[in-house]
Design a protein around this motif. Structure first.
Motif, short mmCIF file in Angstrom:
data_model
loop_
_atom_site.label_atom_id
_atom_site.label_comp_id
_atom_site.label_asym_id
_atom_site.label_seq_id
_atom_site.Cartn_x
_atom_site.Cartn_y
_atom_site.Cartn_z
N PRO A 51 0.82 -1.22 0.00
CA PRO A 51 0.00 0.00 0.00
C PRO A 51 0.85 1.26 0.00
O PRO A 51 1.95 1.28 0.56
N ARG A 52 0.32 2.28 -0.62
CA ARG A 52 1.01 3.57 -0.69
C ARG A 52 0.29 4.53 0.27
O ARG A 52 -0.81 5.00 -0.01
N ILE A 53 0.92 4.78 1.40
CA ILE A 53 0.35 5.69 2.39
C ILE A 53 1.18 6.97 2.36
O ILE A 53 2.34 6.98 2.78
N ASP A 54 0.60 8.00 1.83
CA ASP A 54 1.31 9.25 1.60
C ASP A 54 0.79 10.30 2.59
O ASP A 54 -0.10 11.09 2.28
N GLU A 55 1.36 10.28 3.78
CA GLU A 55 0.93 11.18 4.85
C GLU A 55 2.14 11.79 5.54
O GLU A 55 3.13 11.09 5.80
N ALA A 56 2.06 13.06 5.85
CA ALA A 56 3.11 13.73 6.63
C ALA A 56 2.78 13.55 8.11
O ALA A 56 1.81 14.11 8.61
N THR A 57 3.59 12.74 8.80
CA THR A 57 3.32 12.44 10.21
C THR A 57 4.49 12.78 11.12
O THR A 57 4.41 12.56 12.33
N GLY A 67 17.51 2.92 -14.02
CA GLY A 67 16.49 2.25 -13.21
C GLY A 67 15.11 2.84 -13.37
O GLY A 67 14.15 2.13 -13.67
N TYR A 68 15.01 4.13 -13.16
CA TYR A 68 13.79 4.90 -13.37
C TYR A 68 13.98 5.80 -14.60
O TYR A 68 15.09 6.28 -14.85
N THR A 69 12.93 6.05 -15.36
CA THR A 69 13.03 6.92 -16.52
C THR A 69 13.28 8.36 -16.10
O THR A 69 13.05 8.74 -14.93
N ASP A 70 13.70 9.18 -17.04
CA ASP A 70 13.91 10.60 -16.76
C ASP A 70 12.63 11.25 -16.25
O ASP A 70 12.66 12.09 -15.34
N ALA A 71 11.51 10.87 -16.84
CA ALA A 71 10.23 11.45 -16.43
C ALA A 71 9.91 11.09 -14.99
O ALA A 71 9.44 11.93 -14.20
N ASP A 72 10.15 9.83 -14.63
CA ASP A 72 9.88 9.40 -13.26
C ASP A 72 10.81 10.11 -12.27
O ASP A 72 10.39 10.53 -11.20
N LEU A 73 12.09 10.22 -12.64
CA LEU A 73 13.03 10.90 -11.76
C LEU A 73 12.66 12.37 -11.60
O LEU A 73 12.81 12.95 -10.52
N ALA A 74 12.16 12.98 -12.68
CA ALA A 74 11.73 14.38 -12.60
C ALA A 74 10.57 14.53 -11.63
O ALA A 74 10.51 15.50 -10.86
N GLN A 75 9.66 13.57 -11.63
CA GLN A 75 8.53 13.62 -10.70
C GLN A 75 9.00 13.50 -9.26
O GLN A 75 8.51 14.21 -8.37
N TRP A 76 9.97 12.62 -9.02
CA TRP A 76 10.48 12.47 -7.66
C TRP A 76 11.27 13.70 -7.23
O TRP A 76 11.22 14.10 -6.06
N ALA A 77 11.97 14.31 -8.15
CA ALA A 77 12.69 15.54 -7.82
C ALA A 77 11.71 16.64 -7.42
O ALA A 77 11.95 17.40 -6.47
N THR A 78 10.60 16.71 -8.12
CA THR A 78 9.57 17.68 -7.77
C THR A 78 9.00 17.38 -6.40
O THR A 78 8.77 18.28 -5.58
N ARG A 79 8.80 16.10 -6.13
CA ARG A 79 8.25 15.71 -4.82
C ARG A 79 9.21 16.08 -3.70
O ARG A 79 8.81 16.56 -2.64
N LEU A 80 10.49 15.85 -3.92
CA LEU A 80 11.48 16.22 -2.93
C LEU A 80 11.48 17.73 -2.70
O LEU A 80 11.66 18.21 -1.57
N GLY A 81 11.26 18.48 -3.77
CA GLY A 81 11.16 19.93 -3.63
C GLY A 81 9.97 20.34 -2.79
O GLY A 81 10.05 21.28 -1.98
N ASP A 82 8.86 19.62 -2.95
CA ASP A 82 7.67 19.90 -2.14
C ASP A 82 7.95 19.64 -0.66
O ASP A 82 7.54 20.42 0.20
N TRP A 83 8.64 18.53 -0.39
CA TRP A 83 8.96 18.22 1.00
C TRP A 83 9.94 19.23 1.58
O TRP A 83 9.88 19.57 2.76
N GLU A 84 10.82 19.72 0.72
CA GLU A 84 11.76 20.76 1.17
C GLU A 84 11.01 22.01 1.60
O GLU A 84 11.34 22.64 2.60
N LYS A 85 9.97 22.35 0.84
CA LYS A 85 9.17 23.53 1.19
C LYS A 85 8.45 23.33 2.53
O LYS A 85 8.17 24.30 3.24
#
Length: 246
Positions: free
Chosen positions: A174-180, A198-216
């Motif tokens: 399961p994917r539980i996406d919660e800030a706890t 391993g992951y495509t450029d597009a997938d890595l770009a999505q994760w980089a964006t997600r990391l940026g969101d967590w940074e914020k």
């Protein structure tokens, strides 16, 4: 706020000549990994105790700012009544892992896919996990693998204790996406061998964006490429690190 990206372990024969240069000394593989990644999840601690001297040596093999997460012993998490595991938790936490010092990141508590959520028992277990050990602050990450944990009561238990729920990028769990907690922990398990990174450029770009969101959010982040096409995981981690640097 800091971001740590890496892999599970550092000893894997197929990485020799792919991630590690040809004929690179095996005893210096951790040193090399520490120069090219920013974190490693220690998995050997799941199967058995390690020597205090080993933790101390690992700490001196990596640069300032590098972080290890440590996977908790299966004898703590693979039991019918979690709340009765005080002795196992103590044995795990007192084996010497605090010798990692400021290189110590979160403790990863992984539960079997057959382990269902039972609120009271799980709460008792979480109460066994201390905020510090030997004067060193501890962070705890919870990786659950049964659909019954997709429950607001579980999220509340984690949030009340400032414990992170692991975000699993997986086809199986399961994917539980919660800030706890005041940090985030992700385990990426979809790498494929036909993609060099391993992951495509597009997938890595999505994760980089997600990391940026967590940074914020102001959250420290730990992200590890685990399982999937294990051969590709170091390249995936390096590609994501490079993308963030750019």
């Amino acid at each position: 706020m800091s971001i740590h990206i890496g892999i599970g372990g550092w000893t894997y024969e197929p990485w020799r000549g792919t991630f590690y240069p040809p004929k690179h000394p095996q005893k210096r593989e951790l040193e090399y990994a520490g120069q090219h990644l920013t974190g490693i999840e220690i998995n050997g601690t799941y199967y058995g105790s390690q020597k205090p001297e080993s933790f101390a040596n690992w700490a001196t093999s990596v640069p300032d700012g590098f972080r290890f997460s440590v996977k908790a012993s299966r004898f703590c998490t693979n039991r019918k009544q979690l709340g009765e595991g005080a002795a196992s938790v103590e044995k795990f936490l007192t084996q010497g892992l605090t010798r990692l010092g400021d290189r110590l990141g979160p403790i990863l508590w992984q539960f079997m896919a057959t382990k269902k959520f039972e609120r009271d028992d799980f709460a008792r277990f979480l109460d066994l996990l201390p905020e510090a050990q030997d004067g060193l602050p501890l962070r705890h990450a919870l990786e659950v693998r049964h659909e019954s944990f997709c429950d607001a009561a579980f999220v509340d238990l984690a949030r009340e204790r400032n414990m992170a729920i692991v975000l699993a990028d997986s086809d199986e769990f399961p994917r539980i996406d919660e800030a706890t907690a005041d940090f985030r922990y992700a385990r990426l398990q979809r790498s494929v061998e036909t993609v060099e990174t391993g992951y495509t450029d597009a997938d890595l770009a999505q994760w980089a964006t997600r990391l940026g969101d967590w940074e914020k959010e102001g959250s420290d982040t730990y992200l590890f490429f685990i399982a999937g096409a294990k051969l590709r995981n170091p390249a995936a981690a390096q590609a994501l690190i490079a993308r963030l640097a750019a």
